[in-house]
Write an enzyme that holds these catalytic residues in place. Structure first.
Site, mmCIF file in Angstrom:
data_model
loop_
_atom_site.group_PDB
_atom_site.id
_atom_site.type_symbol
_atom_site.label_atom_id
_atom_site.label_comp_id
_atom_site.label_asym_id
_atom_site.label_seq_id
_atom_site.Cartn_x
_atom_site.Cartn_y
_atom_site.Cartn_z
ATOM 1 N N HIS A 456 16.475 26.106 -15.079
ATOM 2 C CA HIS A 456 15.560 25.702 -14.585
ATOM 3 C C HIS A 456 14.307 25.147 -15.330
ATOM 4 C CE1 HIS A 456 15.034 29.945 -11.616
ATOM 5 N NE2 HIS A 456 16.234 28.929 -11.248
ATOM 6 N N PRO A 457 15.212 24.530 -15.873
ATOM 7 C CA PRO A 457 13.769 23.144 -16.113
ATOM 8 C C PRO A 457 13.262 22.007 -15.710
ATOM 9 C CG PRO A 457 16.404 22.550 -16.677
ATOM 10 C CD PRO A 457 16.298 23.837 -16.132
#
Length: 520
Positions: A456-457
């Site tokens: 989930h960058p």
């Protein structure tokens, strides 16, 4: 020449291309570096992990992580139409109300963004205060109901944690089954739900296998892009806007290659400097996740998904193991009442996790663990060289701040507590990956040696730093960024649904902008 050139055919790009091309008076070109999503496994929910390390994966790794025993952490990133939505775990989570309010960006509070979530949504439970029905993106209850995943939820309830039938409703905390982006047991991705229904429009062009290498900036304005397809240079010009939707790692990389970034760094690689912007690529955030895995002998893990009986079940009614999204169940925990929202998200997979998903399971098993929801640590994305095909240099800085390590340890303690509950006893039989003990020393060591990406960058082109509240890049006309990279503070939860909402609102912002060249 097009009115809009959208760079990146992932979740945000597909939503934008679909929404912008609803206006027949404009022309839209969507550019994707990878191929089309034609493989059958893009439709079968359980098959998402089959694309790791293939031509459908950018195959990134972090720089050696100083606070994770110097390990390089594998960072899979989809390289295909639909992006992450074509390969992810399909969990539909919006995050917490506090997430958006804490951004402190005009137009981006929870109450202001909720209508855009609902506009995208076609929830099989129907519409209500928190949910939409009739939108493009199907949101469904899971259809696999793996016994170990159900047992994980029961273990959490037995341990005293509350049940939660809807993580996107009034309350986020608690445990239960995740809703998923599936339609009748098939993966519902941004490309199947947004882009494919729009492909017949004559004003929409989709270019695949075309890697954009540079944004053309002329007289302070983004005039188009230059890309490479099979060694042939391709130039696409934009009359109104270039919209970069290449993702948290690739969007800042492309900006820097185009002369928008830290001036000293760009000059070091003999790149032009159009905008000296040191914030490009900074503020990288992700959810550090730590798995525990346990062996058992029951033939109910996803290891048995390819057996003929399971295949026939899926072909018959789209249920069973092949309909599994992987992370079927889990929950959210707030370790302190003083916190604005949960600081841990738990995920359960009805399978053994081996070698960061890069080796097959050696037997039946179950894996579960927690992600740190609001890490204090942040990393950065920068250049290895000025060669456009070079991969970006990624430093995640997982667990760099002691507070993140302490939260991760809290997550491990809860995971161990759940593993001892009666409901999980038939599945958590023998540890294949677990801390040596529950001492602080062993838990800290395990966290550092086993932390992985939560996939989930966000944050590398953040609102207020690189783009304004209308997602326009500071210092350049006709250029926006629309993807997870504009999120200034990470969401407490999975990021696919938030990116859809960001793109929905961005489409309205773009459609409302003046069409006069040079106007801001």
């Amino acid at each position: 020449m097009y009115d809009f050139v959208v760079v990146g055919g992932g979740t945000a790009g597909c939503v934008l291309a679909s929404r912008l091309s609803e206006d027949p008076s404009v022309t839209v070109c969507l550019v994707e570096a990878g191929p089309a999503d034609n493989h059958d496994n893009f439709r079968i929910p359980v098959a998402g992990g089959k694309f790791f390390k293939t031509r459908f994966d950018w195959d990134y790794d972090s720089h050696p992580e100083r606070f994770c025993d110097g390990r390089r952490v594998y960072l899979p990133q989809a390289r295909v139409l639909g992006g992450g939505s074509s390969v992810n775990g399909m969990v539909y989570i919006r995050g917490n109300r506090a997430d958006y309010d804490e951004w402190q960006q005009p137009g981006w509070s929870y109450d202001e963004l909720l209508p855009f979530f609902k506009r995208s949504e076609d929830n099989e439970r129907g519409a209500d205060e928190f949910h939409g029905a009739g939108g493009p993106m199907r949101v469904s209850d899971g259809r696999a109901h793996s016994p170990s995943a159900m047992a994980f939820t029961q273990a959490a309830l037995d341990a005293g944690y509350p049940a939660n039938p809807d993580f996107n409703g009034a309350v986020q905390e608690g445990f239960g089954e995740y809703q998923v982006t599936q339609r009748d047991g098939r993966r519902a991705s941004a490309v199947t739900e947004f882009l494919h229904p729009a492909r017949h429009r004559p004003n929409l062009v989709v270019e695949t296998n075309l890697q954009v290498q540079r944004i053309m900036i002329e007289n302070g304005r983004a005039a188009g892009v230059v890309g490479n397809r099979f060694d042939d240079l391709v130039e696409l010009r934009a009359e109104r806007e270039v919209i970069v939707s290449a993702g948290t790692y690739n969007s800042p990389h492309l900006l820097m290659l185009s002369g928008i970034g830290p001036a000293d760094l760009l000059r070091a690689f003999e790149l032009p400097v159009f905008v000296d912007q040191p914030q490009v690529g900074q503020n990288l955030q992700d959810h550090p996740h730590i798995w525990l895995s346990y062996r058992h002998d029951l033939p109910v893990s996803l290891l048995a998904a390819a057996e003929s009986e399971r295949v026939h079940q899926y072909e018959r009614d789209r249920t069973g193991m092949l309909a599994s999204n992987g992370p079927e169940s889990g929950g959210f925990v707030r370790t302190s009442a003083a916190l604005a929202g949960p600081d841990l998200q738990f995920i359960c997979l009805p399978m053994m996790v081996a070698d960061t998903f890069l080796s097959p399971p050696t037997g039946h098993g179950v894996s579960f663990g927690a992600s740190v929801m609001r890490p204090v640590s942040s990393g950065h994305v920068t250049l290895f060289s000025g060669e456009p095909t070079a991969k970006p240099k990624i430093v995640q800085n997982y667990l760099a701040d002691p507070a993140d390590l302490q939260t991760a340890v809290s997550g491990l303690r809860i995971s161990l507590e759940l593993s001892r509950q009666a409901a999980l006893k038939p599945y958590a039989v023998e540890p294949s990956a677990a801390p040596s003990s529950d001492t602080e020393t062993d838990l800290r060591a395990y966290a550092r040696s086993h932390v992985q990406t939560g996939l989930h960058p966000v944050g590398t082109c953040a609102m207020g730093r690189v783009v304004d509240a209308e997602l326009r890049v500071f210092g350049v006309d006709g250029l926006r960024v629309v993807d997870a990279s504009v999120i200034p503070l990470i969401i407490r939860g999975n990021t696919n649904a938030p990116v859809m909402a960001v793109a929905e609102r961005a489409a309205d912002l773009v459609r409302g902008a003046q069409s006069v060249p040079g106007a801001r």
